[in-house]
Design a protein around this motif. Sequence first.
Motif, PDB file in Angstrom:
ATOM      1  N   TYR A 161       0.833  -1.203   0.000  1.00 19.97           N
ATOM      2  CA  TYR A 161       0.000   0.000   0.000  1.00 19.97           C
ATOM      3  C   TYR A 161       0.873   1.261   0.000  1.00 19.97           C
ATOM      4  CZ  TYR A 161      -3.831   3.163   1.067  1.00 19.97           C
ATOM      5  OH  TYR A 161      -4.754   4.177   1.004  1.00 19.97           O
ATOM      6  N   LEU A 172      -8.929  -0.149  -2.348  1.00 16.07           N
ATOM      7  CA  LEU A 172      -8.315  -1.475  -2.501  1.00 16.07           C
ATOM      8  C   LEU A 172      -7.913  -2.082  -1.165  1.00 16.07           C
ATOM      9  CD1 LEU A 172      -6.010  -0.849  -5.572  1.00 16.07           C
ATOM     10  CD2 LEU A 172      -8.000  -2.362  -5.482  1.00 16.07           C
ATOM     11  N   PHE A 216      -6.088  -7.535  -3.614  1.00 16.24           N
ATOM     12  CA  PHE A 216      -4.984  -6.652  -3.259  1.00 16.24           C
ATOM     13  C   PHE A 216      -4.078  -7.312  -2.221  1.00 16.24           C
ATOM     14  CE2 PHE A 216      -3.302  -2.911  -0.882  1.00 16.24           C
ATOM     15  CZ  PHE A 216      -2.671  -2.267  -1.934  1.00 16.24           C
ATOM     16  N   GLN A 258       0.731   1.813  -9.983  1.00 15.10           N
ATOM     17  CA  GLN A 258      -0.570   1.128  -9.972  1.00 15.10           C
ATOM     18  C   GLN A 258      -1.031   0.811 -11.398  1.00 15.10           C
ATOM     19  OE1 GLN A 258      -3.470   2.848  -7.219  1.00 15.10           O
ATOM     20  NE2 GLN A 258      -5.083   1.637  -8.159  1.00 15.10           N
TER      21      GLN A 258
END
Length: 154
Positions: free
Chosen positions: A29, A53, A59, A39
Amino acid sequence: LSYDEVEIIQKSWSEIQSKAHDTAEKIFYTFLEKFPQNQQNFVAFKNTPLLMLKGTPGFRAHASRIFNVFSNVIDALDKDPDMKGIKNIVAEVGRSHAKRQIKKRSYVELRIVILESIAEMCKLDDDGIVAWSKLLDIIYHILFECIDGRDQQF
Ligand code: HEM
């Protein structure tokens, strides 16, 4: 890597193993938060806002895949004197990512986040940071050889 350095790495890694999935997600993250253009490489969620996400199975699964590769490499450090197994594990990732056109810059950005996160979570001292940097040098050397097309020997 010296014997002591392998011990430092394995000890710090075992500290975060118990919360592996959360740690993996946090690192992944932070990587996409700090370096958002990465991304775009993820077809499955390139257009989903990052905040949405968080916590989703896809994820988290992807974050854990990266984490698993590190687990396998770190586990092998004291059992693989000629590093053949480690080279194979990493070169497999390197080849699949080279096909996906993942750039060295993306890897470098991820490396920064991995080192910062582990240093913070495991409260690494200077020796710990040196050991981890050396491990990342080894892994990245193999990954970059795949990008440069010099991985035939693996
Ligand atoms: C998929 C590991 C860095 C983008 C994967 C997979 C693994 C993995 C194990 C699934 C198997 C495969 O397809 O090869 C790693 C490790 C990394 C790393 C160990 C660094 C040390 C990166 C970076 C990017 C990236 C920097 C760039 C943004 C992707 C993408 C996929 C993938 C787009 C496919 C995702 C999907 O289709 O679900 N990675 N990765 N990876 N990785 Fe990485």
